[in-house]
Design a protein around this motif. Structure first.
Motif, short mmCIF file in Angstrom:
data_model
loop_
_atom_site.label_atom_id
_atom_site.label_comp_id
_atom_site.label_asym_id
_atom_site.label_seq_id
_atom_site.Cartn_x
_atom_site.Cartn_y
_atom_site.Cartn_z
N ASP A 68 57.70 22.21 -107.83
CA ASP A 68 57.08 21.88 -108.15
C ASP A 68 57.55 21.64 -110.29
N LYS A 69 59.44 21.87 -110.18
CA LYS A 69 59.76 21.68 -111.14
C LYS A 69 61.22 21.33 -110.68
N LEU A 70 61.20 20.46 -111.47
CA LEU A 70 62.37 19.90 -111.45
C LEU A 70 63.35 19.10 -113.24
N LEU A 71 64.29 18.50 -113.04
CA LEU A 71 64.99 18.28 -114.52
C LEU A 71 65.85 17.53 -113.95
N PRO A 72 65.21 16.45 -114.52
CA PRO A 72 66.86 15.74 -114.25
C PRO A 72 67.57 15.37 -115.48
N VAL A 73 69.03 15.01 -115.11
CA VAL A 73 70.21 15.06 -116.14
C VAL A 73 70.58 13.74 -115.93
N GLU A 74 71.45 12.92 -116.97
CA GLU A 74 71.89 12.14 -116.54
C GLU A 74 73.59 11.96 -117.18
N GLY A 75 74.47 12.03 -116.64
CA GLY A 75 75.89 11.92 -117.62
C GLY A 75 77.09 12.18 -116.73
N ARG A 76 78.30 12.46 -116.82
CA ARG A 76 79.15 12.86 -116.18
C ARG A 76 79.02 13.77 -115.14
N VAL A 77 79.09 14.05 -113.84
CA VAL A 77 78.26 14.52 -112.92
C VAL A 77 79.79 14.74 -112.03
N THR A 78 80.54 16.36 -111.52
CA THR A 78 81.02 16.52 -111.43
C THR A 78 80.58 17.18 -110.34
N TYR A 79 81.26 17.14 -108.19
CA TYR A 79 80.64 17.98 -107.70
C TYR A 79 81.36 18.89 -106.61
N ILE A 80 81.79 20.14 -106.63
CA ILE A 80 82.73 20.76 -105.84
C ILE A 80 82.40 21.84 -105.15
N HIS A 81 83.05 21.28 -103.99
CA HIS A 81 82.52 22.61 -102.53
C HIS A 81 83.83 23.66 -101.88
N TYR A 82 83.60 24.41 -102.71
CA TYR A 82 84.39 26.05 -102.72
C TYR A 82 84.34 26.92 -101.35
N GLU A 83 85.18 26.69 -100.46
CA GLU A 83 84.99 27.51 -99.47
C GLU A 83 85.98 29.35 -99.72
N THR A 84 85.08 30.60 -99.59
CA THR A 84 85.96 31.70 -100.00
C THR A 84 85.93 32.01 -99.14
N GLU A 117 72.81 9.69 -112.14
CA GLU A 117 72.18 10.79 -112.52
C GLU A 117 71.81 11.97 -112.07
N ALA A 118 72.13 13.48 -111.98
CA ALA A 118 71.19 14.51 -110.74
C ALA A 118 70.13 15.30 -111.09
N GLN A 119 69.86 16.44 -110.53
CA GLN A 119 68.47 16.72 -110.73
C GLN A 119 68.57 18.28 -110.83
N LEU A 120 67.89 19.00 -111.26
CA LEU A 120 67.92 20.62 -111.29
C LEU A 120 66.63 21.41 -110.68
N ILE A 121 66.83 22.14 -109.32
CA ILE A 121 66.00 22.49 -109.26
C ILE A 121 65.60 23.55 -110.08
N LEU A 122 64.30 24.17 -110.62
CA LEU A 122 63.51 24.91 -111.47
C LEU A 122 62.31 25.71 -110.56
N SER A 123 62.77 25.64 -109.82
CA SER A 123 61.56 26.82 -108.94
C SER A 123 61.34 26.86 -107.45
N THR A 124 60.94 27.27 -106.69
CA THR A 124 61.81 27.23 -105.29
C THR A 124 61.32 26.06 -104.34
N PRO A 125 62.64 25.71 -104.22
CA PRO A 125 62.14 24.25 -103.01
C PRO A 125 60.72 25.17 -101.22
N LYS A 126 60.05 24.17 -101.12
CA LYS A 126 59.11 24.25 -100.18
C LYS A 126 59.26 23.31 -99.27
N ASP A 127 58.45 23.02 -97.81
CA ASP A 127 57.68 22.44 -97.60
C ASP A 127 56.71 21.16 -98.21
N GLY A 128 56.88 19.59 -98.18
CA GLY A 128 55.56 19.15 -98.58
C GLY A 128 55.69 18.01 -97.69
N LYS A 129 54.14 17.01 -97.68
CA LYS A 129 54.10 16.29 -97.06
C LYS A 129 55.07 15.28 -96.82
#
Length: 371
Positions: free
Chosen positions: A74-90, A56-68
């Motif tokens: 306010d808006k999140l989009l959950p998606v499930e499937g093949r998940v690839t994570y890559i950390h690049y240094e430029t 599972e993964a979740q896309l952020i669709l609104s500016t994140p902010k501090d909550g309780k």
């Protein structure tokens, strides 16, 4: 002397490029590789990589902010499937804005539609604070300076990406290929001989379905075998099967073909009428006398050839010694198309990928000798 050094530098660079072409395995010492649908920023290096067949993964669709209870959006989009994570240094000579804008432009050219863009400074927190929002498990997210975020979609492929500054720009890329969960990885369960055969070999020849000579009506002594097959199907609700009728070679070839199909249909009908098995899980076909298991010259051989074969259509692939071939197309029960197994494990690496790897190697080696 200066000209001599310059010539040596060019000769060394040429040798490095040639070596990269001759030995592709030298092209990268990285763990993991670029996702084929998202290009790499020139000069970037993979620092961390993770791939999951289904997560599972979740896309952020609104500016994140501090909550309780921590960071929220306010808006999140959950998606499930093949998940690839890559950390690049430029490269240090670039900026987070430059890298982000190039990725933004590249995604648009590739046909991705922007779902949300959060310009710098986005959120104001260290990226590690957004793990729960992204459902990114314990994958490495870090930095907060000049943080920028984009979520994009093309078909069933979703991109969720952060770019920020940590001495040099860093890219944290998530690519999610939305798909349904393959629920058949555990194989066919059950303790009966029929269940074990379907799990181990992907098929089983059944002799307990009884018919009168030349007839396609199940006799009462078929009840136990029919019940065993129904139990296998009930214990494995996602399992689909093909029921294949076979005859001996006594009689007309066309008549045997018709009879074998009718007997397979009779088994499928009984499973539905007596045990409530959905017809959509049952494909039927007949092979007549075209696939004998024994010599038809004697009654023992003919008895072995008269059978109903059950083939698992949504279970682990059959064992390597399964050489069954189908000479005619299976006829589905109740107008349900015969499922076709999906292609497995195709190598999607292209010559372009190999060429890019060689170029990256040459660029790294070029750096050893200056520009």
């Amino acid at each position: 002397m200066i000209r001599t050094l310059s010539k040596l530098r060019h000769a060394a660079l040429a040798l490095a490029v040639t070596a990269g072409a001759m030995f592709p395995q030298m092209a990268t010492a990285e763990t993991g590789e670029d996702h084929p649908e998202v290009a790499r920023f020139p000069g970037a290096v993979i620092k961390d990589y993770d791939f999951r067949e289904y997560e599972e993964a979740q896309l952020i669709l609104s500016t994140p902010k501090d909550g309780k209870d921590g960071v929220v959006a306010d808006k999140l989009l959950p998606v499930e499937g093949r998940v690839t994570y890559i950390h690049y240094e430029t490269p240090r000579t670039t900026s987070a804005l430059q890298v982000f804008r190039n990725y933004q432009s590249s995604l648009k050219r590739s046909g991705f539609k922007e779902l949300f863009v959060c310009e710098r400074p986005c959120g104001g927190r260290n990226l590690s604070a957004y793990r729960s929002l992204m459902k990114s498990r314990d994958l490495y997210l870090n930095g907060s300076k000049d943080a920028q975020y984009i979520a994009a979609q093309r078909g069933n492929t979703y991109v969720s990406m952060w770019v920020d500054e940590m001495g040099e720009p860093n890219v944290f890329l998530f690519v999610v290929e939305k798909q349904a969960l393959d629920e058949n990885r555990m194989g066919v369960t059950g303790a009966s001989p029929m269940a074990k055969a379907l799990n181990d070999a992907g098929k089983v020849d059944v002799y307990g379905f009884r018919f009168d000579t030349g007839k396609a009506v199940l006799r009462s002594e078929s009840k136990a075998t029919l019940g065993e097959l129904a139990t296998v199907l009930n214990d494995n609700p996602s399992l689909k099967i093909e029921i294949i009728g076979h005859t001996d070679n006594v009689g007309d070839e066309t008549a045997n073909q018709t009879l074998s199909e009718a007997r397979a249909q009779a088994v499928a009908a009984a499973l539905g009428e007596q045990h409530g098995i959905d017809a959509g899980r049952l494909a039927v076909s007949g092979q007549g006398a075209s696939q004998p298991l024994a010599d038809n010259k004697n009654e023992a051989g003919r008895a072995k050839n008269r059978r109903v074969e059950i083939v698992a259509l949504s279970s682990p692939p059959p064992a390597a010694n399964n050489t069954r071939t189908t000479t005619t197309q299976a006829k589905p029960a109740a107008q349900t198309p015969t499922p076709t197994p999906a292609n497995q494990g195709e190598n999607t690496r292209s010559p372009v990928d190999d060429a890019n790897a060689i170029i990256n190697a040459a660029n790294k080696l070029k750096g050893l000798f200056g520009h």
